[in-house]
Design a protein around this motif. Structure first.
Motif, PDB file in Angstrom:
ATOM      1  N   ARG A  44       0.805  -1.224   0.000  1.00  0.00           N
ATOM      2  CA  ARG A  44       0.000   0.000   0.000  1.00  0.00           C
ATOM      3  C   ARG A  44       0.840   1.277   0.000  1.00  0.00           C
ATOM      4  O   ARG A  44       0.514   2.229  -0.717  1.00  0.00           O
ATOM      5  CB  ARG A  44      -0.970  -0.011   1.175  1.00  0.00           C
ATOM      6  N   LEU A  93       0.827   4.200  -4.928  1.00  0.00           N
ATOM      7  CA  LEU A  93       0.738   5.479  -5.633  1.00  0.00           C
ATOM      8  C   LEU A  93       1.999   5.762  -6.436  1.00  0.00           C
ATOM      9  O   LEU A  93       1.929   6.222  -7.587  1.00  0.00           O
ATOM     10  CB  LEU A  93       0.490   6.604  -4.622  1.00  0.00           C
ATOM     11  N   SER A  99       4.795  19.415   2.305  1.00  0.00           N
ATOM     12  CA  SER A  99       4.052  18.657   1.291  1.00  0.00           C
ATOM     13  C   SER A  99       4.709  18.788  -0.079  1.00  0.00           C
ATOM     14  O   SER A  99       4.837  17.804  -0.816  1.00  0.00           O
ATOM     15  CB  SER A  99       2.606  19.144   1.233  1.00  0.00           C
ATOM     16  N   GLN A 127       8.715  12.117  -3.911  1.00  0.00           N
ATOM     17  CA  GLN A 127       7.884  11.067  -4.499  1.00  0.00           C
ATOM     18  C   GLN A 127       8.009  11.044  -6.022  1.00  0.00           C
ATOM     19  O   GLN A 127       8.059   9.969  -6.640  1.00  0.00           O
ATOM     20  CB  GLN A 127       6.423  11.277  -4.096  1.00  0.00           C
ATOM     21  N   MET A 154      -6.721  12.730  -1.334  1.00  0.00           N
ATOM     22  CA  MET A 154      -6.336  11.412  -0.844  1.00  0.00           C
ATOM     23  C   MET A 154      -4.834  11.290  -0.607  1.00  0.00           C
ATOM     24  O   MET A 154      -4.400  10.734   0.403  1.00  0.00           O
ATOM     25  CB  MET A 154      -6.787  10.339  -1.842  1.00  0.00           C
ATOM     26  N   SER A 155      -4.029  11.833  -1.533  1.00  0.00           N
ATOM     27  CA  SER A 155      -2.593  11.549  -1.493  1.00  0.00           C
ATOM     28  C   SER A 155      -1.709  12.758  -1.771  1.00  0.00           C
ATOM     29  O   SER A 155      -0.547  12.593  -2.157  1.00  0.00           O
ATOM     30  CB  SER A 155      -2.256  10.441  -2.503  1.00  0.00           C
ATOM     31  N   GLY A 185      -1.032  12.706  -5.824  1.00  0.00           N
ATOM     32  CA  GLY A 185      -2.386  12.231  -6.076  1.00  0.00           C
ATOM     33  C   GLY A 185      -3.138  13.106  -7.046  1.00  0.00           C
ATOM     34  O   GLY A 185      -4.027  12.630  -7.761  1.00  0.00           O
TER      35      GLY A 185
END
Length: 354
Positions: A33, A37, A160, A167, A322-323, A327
């Motif tokens: 999980r 993403l 973020s 990411q 959500m992400s 996302g």
């Protein structure tokens, strides 16, 4: 009686097998999980950029694996530049503020009176900055609670954004691995699609590829270009925090709203200055950037796209909720892909649906 006993035994065996498979699937999902993403975004990047790998392979004679690795490396380096600039800028700014507070040299310039003309917040903002410019220590004491609240929000936003860049870097590396093994990945996906949908599986895989490339080029690609154009104008105009406003343009453009909405604060800032000519030129540039999608989308959407704006909007906003930032990109692509596959399934002839 014997028939009934055999049927019961088979039902029990089937239930046990289904339960074991369900547990294994849930277990694997729980393990993977945190990476789903990143892998999904890596797959989207690989699908969108693989034609570039083919071009590099044909033009340079490099193997597809080396071309994929080179393209992935370039992507990582391009992402490291803004991440390094963000980290360096934050460190330098924080050091200067702390040093200024310690030695008493920190000063806030007196604001322009035109700042009062900003609707709703102009007067309060102007009076607060005037007070801070004359008594910074008193202003920090007076507005300590507000500074704490907005400081925490800014730290969350910066964190973020920084996490989003990390990411993106990881997903770019994953995309390089996918592109290096593109043929075997496609064979595996086609086999899975055929097992799930029958003979239409290969056609659905091709539809998925074209949809992903269409959305990435026509939605995300246009948003990136508009963001780059906006940052050029912001830097030339001397607007503070140009990178922040460019990021705002990127996000607004992805959710299919006019980028000029994100550029309204910089436009107001420019018109609050002394040069009306510079402000007017900046306004014209912002209008051109905002309207450029009318030219860019037909150029980049070579295969055309009939995906409704609402689908992209919901996918982007839902994915971001959500992400986070990653996302935002993944949600827009995944929901658009799901919409196209659903339409293809509904339009298929009954005998084609297995």
């Amino acid at each position: 009686m014997k028939f009934s006993s055999n049927s019961s035994q088979q039902a029990i065996d089937a239930a046990i097998k289904i339960a074991v498979i369900a547990v294994l699937i849930y277990w694997c999902f729980s393990i993977l999980r945190p990476f789903i993403l990143l892998v999904a975004w890596g797959g989207i990047i690989a699908t969108a950029l693989y034609p570039v790998v083919i071009v590099i392979h044909n033009k340079t004679g490099l193997s597809k694996g080396k071309a994929s690795g080179m393209l992935s490396l370039v992507g990582v380096l391009l992402l490291l530049i803004p991440l390094g600039a963000l980290s360096s800028g934050l460190y330098t700014s924080a050091s200067e503020v702390i040093s200024g507070l310690q030695d008493g040299t920190l000063a806030i310039p007196k604001p322009r009176t035109a700042l009062q003309d900003i609707p709703l917040v102009g007067d309060k903002l102007y009076s607060g900055l005037v007070f801070a410019s004359s008594n910074i220590e008193g202003a920090m004491v007076k507005y300590a609670e507000e500074i704490k609240i907005y400081g925490a929000k800014m730290a969350s936003i910066v964190g973020s954004v920084g996490g989003g860049f990390v990411q993106f870097i990881i997903s770019t590396i994953i995309a390089g691995v996918f592109m290096s093994n593109a043929e075997s990945c496609q064979v595996g996906i086609v086999k899975l699609a055929k097992r799930l949908t029958g003979e239409s599986g290969e056609a659905l895989v091709q539809l998925s590829k074209s949809t992903v490339r269409s959305v990435v080029q026509g939605v995300i690609g246009v948003a990136v270009i508009q963001s780059i154009l906006s940052v050029i104008g912001l830097v030339i105009a001397g607007v503070p925090a140009a990178a922040f406003w460019a990021l705002a343009v990127l996000l607004v453009a992805i959710i299919q709203l006019p980028p000029i909405l994100a550029l309204l604060p910089p436009i107001i800032f420019m018109f609050s200055g002394d040069s009306t000519v510079a402000a007017g030129l900046f306004l014209v540039w912002c209008i051109l950037v905002s309207g450029s999608d009318a030219i860019l989308k037909p150029m980049l959407l070579s295969r055309g796209s009939d995906i409704p704006m609402l689908v992209i909007l919901l996918g982007a906003l839902g994915g971001m909720a959500m992400s986070g930032i990653v996302g935002l990109f993944v949600g827009a692509v995944i929901l658009s892909l799901t919409y196209k596959l659903l339409v293809a399934w509904l339009e298929a002839e009954p005998e084609e649906v297995k």
